[in-house]
Design a protein around this motif. Structure first.
Motif, PDB file in Angstrom:
ATOM      1  N   GLU A 186      32.184  55.602  41.302  1.00 56.43           N
ATOM      2  CA  GLU A 186      30.927  55.793  40.552  1.00 56.43           C
ATOM      3  C   GLU A 186      30.279  54.439  40.249  1.00 56.43           C
ATOM      4  O   GLU A 186      29.060  54.274  40.378  1.00 56.43           O
ATOM      5  N   SER A 187      31.096  53.455  39.935  1.00 53.02           N
ATOM      6  CA  SER A 187      30.582  52.116  39.643  1.00 53.02           C
ATOM      7  C   SER A 187      29.978  51.477  40.908  1.00 53.02           C
ATOM      8  O   SER A 187      28.928  50.834  40.858  1.00 53.02           O
ATOM      9  N   TYR A 188      30.635  51.681  42.032  1.00 48.06           N
ATOM     10  CA  TYR A 188      30.155  51.198  43.338  1.00 48.06           C
ATOM     11  C   TYR A 188      28.783  51.830  43.633  1.00 48.06           C
ATOM     12  O   TYR A 188      27.811  51.141  43.983  1.00 48.06           O
ATOM     13  N   LEU A 189      28.677  53.137  43.425  1.00 44.71           N
ATOM     14  CA  LEU A 189      27.403  53.845  43.645  1.00 44.71           C
ATOM     15  C   LEU A 189      26.307  53.268  42.747  1.00 44.71           C
ATOM     16  O   LEU A 189      25.172  53.054  43.176  1.00 44.71           O
TER      17      LEU A 189
ATOM     18  N   HIS B 284      31.743  44.037  44.930  1.00 43.02           N
ATOM     19  CA  HIS B 284      32.334  45.029  44.031  1.00 43.02           C
ATOM     20  C   HIS B 284      33.855  45.049  44.151  1.00 43.02           C
ATOM     21  O   HIS B 284      34.571  45.234  43.156  1.00 43.02           O
ATOM     22  N   MET B 285      34.368  44.843  45.367  1.00 43.76           N
ATOM     23  CA  MET B 285      35.824  44.796  45.557  1.00 43.76           C
ATOM     24  C   MET B 285      36.439  43.676  44.714  1.00 43.76           C
ATOM     25  O   MET B 285      37.506  43.850  44.119  1.00 43.76           O
ATOM     26  N   HIS B 286      35.768  42.536  44.673  1.00 46.11           N
ATOM     27  CA  HIS B 286      36.301  41.419  43.883  1.00 46.11           C
ATOM     28  C   HIS B 286      36.275  41.725  42.388  1.00 46.11           C
ATOM     29  O   HIS B 286      37.205  41.393  41.659  1.00 46.11           O
ATOM     30  N   LEU B 287      35.183  42.386  41.947  1.00 46.43           N
ATOM     31  CA  LEU B 287      35.132  42.790  40.537  1.00 46.43           C
ATOM     32  C   LEU B 287      36.305  43.705  40.204  1.00 46.43           C
ATOM     33  O   LEU B 287      36.976  43.556  39.173  1.00 46.43           O
TER      34      LEU B 287
ATOM     35  N   TYR C 272      37.461  49.362  52.080  1.00 41.77           N
ATOM     36  CA  TYR C 272      37.170  48.949  50.702  1.00 41.77           C
ATOM     37  C   TYR C 272      38.429  49.066  49.839  1.00 41.77           C
ATOM     38  O   TYR C 272      38.819  48.110  49.159  1.00 41.77           O
ATOM     39  N   GLU C 273      39.061  50.220  49.871  1.00 39.41           N
ATOM     40  CA  GLU C 273      40.212  50.483  48.998  1.00 39.41           C
ATOM     41  C   GLU C 273      41.405  49.599  49.359  1.00 39.41           C
ATOM     42  O   GLU C 273      42.045  49.002  48.483  1.00 39.41           O
ATOM     43  N   THR C 274      41.714  49.527  50.652  1.00 47.83           N
ATOM     44  CA  THR C 274      42.850  48.694  51.065  1.00 47.83           C
ATOM     45  C   THR C 274      42.499  47.225  50.850  1.00 47.83           C
ATOM     46  O   THR C 274      43.341  46.423  50.460  1.00 47.83           O
ATOM     47  N   GLY C 275      41.225  46.900  51.090  1.00 44.18           N
ATOM     48  CA  GLY C 275      40.775  45.512  50.934  1.00 44.18           C
ATOM     49  C   GLY C 275      40.908  45.002  49.519  1.00 44.18           C
ATOM     50  O   GLY C 275      41.253  43.841  49.290  1.00 44.18           O
ATOM     51  N   LEU C 276      40.645  45.854  48.545  1.00 42.30           N
ATOM     52  CA  LEU C 276      40.761  45.327  47.185  1.00 42.30           C
ATOM     53  C   LEU C 276      42.217  45.128  46.799  1.00 42.30           C
ATOM     54  O   LEU C 276      42.549  44.239  46.001  1.00 42.30           O
TER      55      LEU C 276
ATOM     56  N   GLY D 276      24.594  53.565  52.460  1.00 40.47           N
ATOM     57  CA  GLY D 276      23.506  53.066  51.620  1.00 40.47           C
ATOM     58  C   GLY D 276      23.296  51.588  51.868  1.00 40.47           C
ATOM     59  O   GLY D 276      24.209  50.899  52.340  1.00 40.47           O
ATOM     60  N   ARG D 277      22.091  51.088  51.555  1.00 36.17           N
ATOM     61  CA  ARG D 277      21.832  49.663  51.749  1.00 36.17           C
ATOM     62  C   ARG D 277      22.729  48.838  50.828  1.00 36.17           C
ATOM     63  O   ARG D 277      22.819  49.117  49.636  1.00 36.17           O
ATOM     64  N   GLY D 278      23.424  47.853  51.425  1.00 34.28           N
ATOM     65  CA  GLY D 278      24.314  46.989  50.652  1.00 34.28           C
ATOM     66  C   GLY D 278      25.742  47.508  50.550  1.00 34.28           C
ATOM     67  O   GLY D 278      26.608  46.832  50.005  1.00 34.28           O
ATOM     68  N   ALA D 279      26.009  48.714  51.102  1.00 34.78           N
ATOM     69  CA  ALA D 279      27.360  49.288  51.015  1.00 34.78           C
ATOM     70  C   ALA D 279      28.397  48.303  51.550  1.00 34.78           C
ATOM     71  O   ALA D 279      29.491  48.171  51.006  1.00 34.78           O
ATOM     72  N   ALA D 280      28.005  47.605  52.637  1.00 38.51           N
ATOM     73  CA  ALA D 280      28.903  46.624  53.231  1.00 38.51           C
ATOM     74  C   ALA D 280      28.448  45.197  52.927  1.00 38.51           C
ATOM     75  O   ALA D 280      29.227  44.362  52.483  1.00 38.51           O
ATOM     76  N   ASP D 281      27.182  44.926  53.191  1.00 36.55           N
ATOM     77  CA  ASP D 281      26.616  43.565  53.153  1.00 36.55           C
ATOM     78  C   ASP D 281      25.679  43.415  51.976  1.00 36.55           C
ATOM     79  O   ASP D 281      24.515  43.729  52.079  1.00 36.55           O
ATOM     80  N   ASP D 282      26.093  42.900  50.847  1.00 30.24           N
ATOM     81  CA  ASP D 282      27.449  42.410  50.622  1.00 30.24           C
ATOM     82  C   ASP D 282      27.914  42.952  49.278  1.00 30.24           C
ATOM     83  O   ASP D 282      28.912  42.517  48.742  1.00 30.24           O
ATOM     84  N   LYS D 283      27.120  43.930  48.752  1.00 26.46           N
ATOM     85  CA  LYS D 283      27.476  44.445  47.427  1.00 26.46           C
ATOM     86  C   LYS D 283      28.837  45.127  47.424  1.00 26.46           C
ATOM     87  O   LYS D 283      29.570  45.064  46.436  1.00 26.46           O
ATOM     88  N   GLY D 284      29.188  45.792  48.519  1.00 30.18           N
ATOM     89  CA  GLY D 284      30.484  46.454  48.595  1.00 30.18           C
ATOM     90  C   GLY D 284      31.613  45.452  48.417  1.00 30.18           C
ATOM     91  O   GLY D 284      32.570  45.688  47.671  1.00 30.18           O
ATOM     92  N   GLN D 285      31.487  44.313  49.086  1.00 29.56           N
ATOM     93  CA  GLN D 285      32.548  43.306  49.026  1.00 29.56           C
ATOM     94  C   GLN D 285      32.569  42.608  47.660  1.00 29.56           C
ATOM     95  O   GLN D 285      33.636  42.276  47.137  1.00 29.56           O
TER      96      GLN D 285
END
Ligand code: ZN
Length: 476
Positions: free
Chosen positions: A25-28, A133-136, A447-451, A122-131
């Protein structure tokens, strides 16, 4: 191929399990903020995104979280510096995204993200908001379960990566005093074809130009004047034709002079990558793949050789039906991807002079330099890079490959040249993520394994002394 976390940290695992829904939900929520840096109408959204991230950083327990004003969009900074014997890692991501055009090719609204077939769309899902968010979420999980981090962290999240990074160099310079670290981890790259975990060891640089060809002050009647004046659109086409030979070689004099030739070993390493040409062609959706230069493989042309591409052409009449004119002017955007040790500003002069020299008579030709960026090579033997490889192996279950990227991150070389820090590019996006294009996606398992990879890496780095991380010690 992807396995679940092998970490022995049960509390961490339980936390990740328990918070999966809230995490999504936070990612969305972050993706719903239309942080398009290139369009001035989105300036308030840029501030909104920066504030959203700062609020998250505060809530998670990072310190000195701040929306740092610049002449453009803000930089987000935060740190956590309470691991006295451990190294300090500066993490760079960006929260701005590319514009969404062509909007009609999106299956749904770009800023109304949703999950489909195990992917965030969605826009930014990968580049780069998704990544980002993983760090957060990695920091949140460690602080929530242990009350501390295994190492010292500084987060620097940029808001102008997709629009030339005009203000980050100045910000880095004036904030040097609070950016001391042992290494920089950039999370803005991705996995190799076939979604194989990868560490990126080089980026290409950039020269971006615009060619403006001008004839008469106004459009002319092509019956009255056709045959007596030069046509700027024809002249531009002539110029563009002269830029490259039929085999793809760039004709600008001196273009290849400073290119560092790949070593036999580097070429061998690239040839060993598990590259499926047919699958790649299928994903790209072209009738045939064309290597950019004679004597080099597709992978080499796409990453370690320089290119020249027309990014757009306009001028004259482009409406419905016919209109017989000789256009007053015509324009093209032309960019070059550069490799070590090409210098964008030096090449701009060579490019400008060459364009003028091949321009037909009867028009004026201007060539603008819209920006340059340097290429970067990193050292895969760097201890942080080795630790990243161990973390990928431990979480994804396979040895990562070391790859060279054809893309550019304008500020990446600055961390090295300005702050003197080694750079490691650890990114998690799937190669078919449609970054910069319609229907951008992030595979949620990445995303999940990456975090979990990020947590593992921080734990590993936390066992090294600061000096080891910087100078090449190892804990293996
Ligand atoms: Zn990016």
């Amino acid at each position: 191929m992807i396995t679940t976390d092998t970490s022995a940290d049960a509390a961490l695992k339980a936390f990740f399990d328990r918070t999966a829904d809230a995490r999504l939900e936070s990612y969305l929520e972050l993706l719903r903020i239309p942080s398009v840096s290139a369009l001035s109408e989105h300036a308030p959204d840029m501030v909104r995104a920066a504030r959203w991230i700062v609020a998250e950083l505060d809530r998670i327990g990072l310190e000195h979280a701040e929306v740092c004003e610049t002449a453009g969009h803000p930089v987000v900074y935060a740190d956590w510096l309470h691991a006295p014997d451990a190294p300090t890692i500066l993490v760079y991501c960006h929260y701005d995204v590319q514009p969404v055009d062509p909007i009609d090719l999106w299956e749904t609204a770009p800023f109304d993200p949703f999950v489909r077939d195990g992917r965030m769309v969605g826009r930014g899902a990968a580049d780069d908001k998704g990544q980002l968010h993983m760090h957060l979420k990695a920091a949140e999980a460690l602080l929530a379960t242990r009350g501390k981090l295994p190492l010292n962290l500084r987060f620097v999240f940029e808001g102008e990566e997709e629009s030339t990074s005009a203000n980050l160099p100045g910000w880095l310079k004036s904030n040097r005093h609070r950016l001391a670290a042992d290494a920089v981890i950039i999370s803005d790259t991705g996995f190799f074809e076939g979604n194989i975990p990868a560490i990126t060891t080089s980026l290409r640089g950039m020269l971006y130009t615009q060619i403006d060809v001008v004839g008469a002050p106004v459009d002319l009647h092509s019956g009255s004047f056709g045959g007596t004046v030069q046509n700027p659109a024809n002249a531009l086409a002539r110029i563009i034709t002269e830029l490259k030979a039929a085999d793809g070689t760039v004709r600008v004099p001196g273009f290849y002079d400073d290119v560092v030739a790949p070593t036999a070993e580097e070429r061998y390493e690239i040839s060993c990558l598990p590259f499926d040409e047919a699958a790649y062609q299928e994903i790209v959706g072209v009738p045939a793949l064309v290597a950019g230069e004679p004597g080099y493989s597709l992978l080499e042309c796409g990453a370690i050789r320089p290119t020249l591409d027309v990014n757009g052409i306009w001028g004259g009449f482009t409406g419905e039906g016919s209109k017989t004119i000789i256009p007053a002017h015509a324009h093209a955007k032309v960019s070059c991807r550069l490799v070590p040790d090409q210098d964008g500003d030096k090449l701009y002069v060579a490019f400008r002079d060459y364009v003028r020299s091949v321009a037909p008579k009867g028009v004026t030709v201007e060539v603008q330099n819209l920006g340059t960026a340097k290429a970067l090579r990193t050292d895969p033997a760097n201890p942080v890079s080795k630790a990243a490889a161990r973390a990928l192996k431990a979480t994804f279950g396979v040895d990562p490959v070391f790859i060279r990227s054809g893309g550019s991150i304008p500020v990446a070389p600055l961390f090295e040249s300005m702050l003197g820090l080694p750079v490691v590019m650890l990114g998690f996006t799937n190669p078919d993520d449609n970054a910069h294009a319609p229907n951008e996606t992030m595979v949620l398992l990445n995303y999940e394994t990456g975090l979990r990879t990020i947590c593992r890496l921080w734990d590993d780095l936390g066992t090294m002394s600061s000096l080891e991380a910087r100078m090449g010690g190892t804990t293996a």
